[in-house]
Design an enzyme around this catalytic site. Structure first.
Site, PDB file in Angstrom:
ATOM      1  N   ASP A  81      -2.586  -4.945   0.652  1.00 20.58           N
ATOM      2  CA  ASP A  81      -2.033  -6.214   1.125  1.00 20.58           C
ATOM      3  C   ASP A  81      -2.652  -6.719   2.421  1.00 20.58           C
ATOM      4  O   ASP A  81      -2.946  -7.917   2.546  1.00 20.58           O
ATOM      5  CB  ASP A  81      -0.508  -6.140   1.229  1.00 20.58           C
ATOM      6  CG  ASP A  81       0.005  -4.932   2.016  1.00 20.58           C
ATOM      7  OD1 ASP A  81      -0.806  -4.199   2.618  1.00 20.58           O
ATOM      8  OD2 ASP A  81       1.230  -4.718   2.014  1.00 20.58           O
ATOM      9  N   MET A  96       0.812  -1.209   0.000  1.00 21.73           N
ATOM     10  CA  MET A  96       0.000   0.000   0.000  1.00 21.73           C
ATOM     11  C   MET A  96       0.850   1.265   0.000  1.00 21.73           C
ATOM     12  O   MET A  96       2.060   1.228   0.216  1.00 21.73           O
ATOM     13  CB  MET A  96      -0.927   0.004   1.215  1.00 21.73           C
ATOM     14  CG  MET A  96      -1.916  -1.148   1.247  1.00 21.73           C
ATOM     15  SD  MET A  96      -2.949  -1.157   2.732  1.00 21.73           S
ATOM     16  CE  MET A  96      -3.956   0.314   2.467  1.00 21.73           C
ATOM     17  N   HIS A  97       0.193   2.385  -0.241  1.00 19.44           N
ATOM     18  CA  HIS A  97       0.718   3.743  -0.027  1.00 19.44           C
ATOM     19  C   HIS A  97       1.737   4.221  -1.060  1.00 19.44           C
ATOM     20  O   HIS A  97       2.085   5.402  -1.071  1.00 19.44           O
ATOM     21  CB  HIS A  97       1.349   3.887   1.366  1.00 19.44           C
ATOM     22  CG  HIS A  97       0.536   3.351   2.494  1.00 19.44           C
ATOM     23  ND1 HIS A  97      -0.751   3.767   2.728  1.00 19.44           N
ATOM     24  CD2 HIS A  97       0.830   2.444   3.459  1.00 19.44           C
ATOM     25  CE1 HIS A  97      -1.219   3.127   3.798  1.00 19.44           C
ATOM     26  NE2 HIS A  97      -0.278   2.320   4.254  1.00 19.44           N
TER      27      HIS A  97
END
Length: 490
Positions: free
Chosen positions: A240, A83-84
């Site tokens: 995830d 992520m991110h």
């Protein structure tokens, strides 16, 4: 042959492709490594998106060789990914710079500036502005790389970039989008106010879908490459951790898991949006509709033991076994596991780890025990702030490499005062969760019927005889961070 479903999990160290049949049984899997992230400066972490794509193709090509007939029967694909990450694309979908990853801490100043510019930020996003999130990274690019910022046409998360190449569609699911700091998490929609703080608007964002919904279709060239036929749908997928929850069946309120991986996660599903920004709790959309989840996130879980392994020359399993062999209860040594900063509950990218209470009697086994306890106390911190948000945790399963340590699981069960269930050996990670989402998208199946919990190998109960001693040790642990905060202030 009956239909099959493919899950693709994009990690920073590699990509995993996994096949399941109509009953959800795993048929086969393949992995391909990716070029490791680079750290151009202290606290930075970047990776070339082309490396994920190369690894994705390699993993599926390998699966095509080992399970050609089964892969040819794929009707639905699900995606999971770290992520991110800020993947910046120009007008022709060209990558403008290396992706700034989830564990990059360069944008702490931009986080403060964003919150000052928009006092309602936490209320809208349901989360504190943290350097790990996507939006502060873009604020950093806007300030420090204005020529790159001016060229941005789209900002995609890692798995959305892979989806774009597989389908031609720029789409993101709710769980991953919630980690950008641009989503109104309660409303499950992009926030114009949050976007404006970083100089962007909706045109820069991918289209939003639920994780179980169809986001697009596999391009004909890949249908042909892997011997498939007909229409192959691609699900919205999941970030995830939400994908791991789908893989382990934690989608109902109160169900969760404790993940002992490189980072550590205490994850619980919610029926409502329940933020607790004061405790640096992550409050995100889940990958299934009308469901949210919360996480306490520890940046260095097994990474802490791996660090000790590197400086002692002993492998992590040997250290863990040595700690277990001499274990009688809390030791004198205390370890703060903030090797790369911390999220929950301190939200301090500049925090650093510490050993306290070392003496002439301290040896490698005692240091290893202190590391296991320090990470355990970090999970206890997360549980505390989740409870402060009104969250009920009914059941926790343990996943990740660290769950192989019997002592670690005993410490966690005792400190959380909860039974910890350990699944039978198997794969319950993001790739399985992604495949299950692919099945739901292709068939319209109810996620609750697809995302069952696995068989349980054993249940670790709290050691009540040690509860009082560990409560005292946890109190000492909690007192240490504010005592030394000034020395490690970001």
């Amino acid at each position: 042959m009956s239909a099959t479903y493919l899950g693709i999990d994009i990690g920073t160290s590699g990509v995993k492709a996994l096949l399941i049949d109509e009953t959800g049984k795993i048929i086969g899997d393949a992995t391909a490594p990716a070029v490791e992230p680079v750290r151009p400066h202290p606290g930075w972490s970047e990776q070339n998106p082309a490396d994920w794509w190369t690894a994705t193709l390699a993993a599926i090509d390998t699966l095509s060789k080992s399970h050609a007939t089964q892969l040819a029967a794929v009707r639905g694909i699900g995606l999971s990914g770290h992520m991110h990450g800020a993947t910046l694309l120009g007008k022709d979908n060209d990558v403008l710079r290396p992706c700034i990853l989830w564990n990059d801490g360069r944008s702490a100043a931009e986080c403060r500036e964003m919150e000052a510019a928009l006092p309602s930020l936490r209320q809208l996003a349901g989360n504190i502005a943290m350097p790990g999130f996507t939006a502060p990274k873009i604020a950093w690019v806007r300030k420090h790389e204005p020529e790159i910022f001016a060229k941005i046409a789209k900002v995609l998360l890692p798995k959305a970039y892979i989806r774009l190449l597989l389908s031609g569609e720029a789409v993101e699911d709710m769980s991953d989008a919630a980690g950008t700091l641009w989503l109104d998490v309660g409303k499950r929609d992009w926030s114009d106010e949050l976007l404006a703080v970083t100089g962007l608007n909706r045109s820069h964002m991918p289209r939003l879908v639920e994780g179980t919904a169809v986001s697009g279709h596999l391009k004909p060239e890949f249908v042909a490459r892997w011997g498939m036929s007909g229409t192959v749908v691609i699900a919205g997928g999941a970030g995830d951790n939400a994908a791991a929850a789908c893989g382990i069946g934690a989608i109902r309120p109160g169900e969760g898991f404790v993940s002992l991986g490189t980072s550590g996660v205490l994850f619980v599903s919610n029926d409502k949006f329940r933020p607790n920004t004061n405790g640096a709790v992550h409050a995100f959309c889940h990958a299934v509709p009308d469901t949210w989840h919360q996480m306490g996130v520890i940046l260095s879980a097994t990474d802490s033991l791996n660090w000790l392994s590197k400086i002692t020359g002993q492998d992590a399993a040997t250290l863990s076994n040595a700690a277990e062999a001499q274990f009688t209860g809390p030791g004198e040594e205390i370890f703060l596991p903030y090797l790369s900063g911390e999220r929950t509950p301190h939200n301090n990218a500049g925090a650093r780890g510490s050993f306290i209470g070392l003496s002439h009697s301290t040896d490698q086994a005692k240091m290893a025990q202190a590391v296991l306890e320090g990470v355990t106390f970090a999970f206890r911190d997360s549980q505390r702030v989740l409870h402060d948000a009104g969250t009920r945790i009914d059941r926790l399963l343990a996943v990740g490499g660290g769950s192989k340590s019997k002592l670690w699981l005993k410490l966690i069960a005792t400190n959380l005062d909860m039974e910890i269930a350990l699944p039978e050996d198997g794969d319950f990670g993001g790739a399985l969760g992604a495949a299950r989402l692919g099945l739901c998208a292709a068939t319209g199946a109810d996620p609750k019927s697809v995302m069952a919990m696995p068989a349980i190998k054993t249940v670790i109960a709290p050691d009540k005889a040690l509860s009082a001693a560990y409560s005292d040790q946890y109190a000492r642990y909690r007192a240490l961070y504010p005592a030394i905060e000034e020395a490690i202030r970001d």
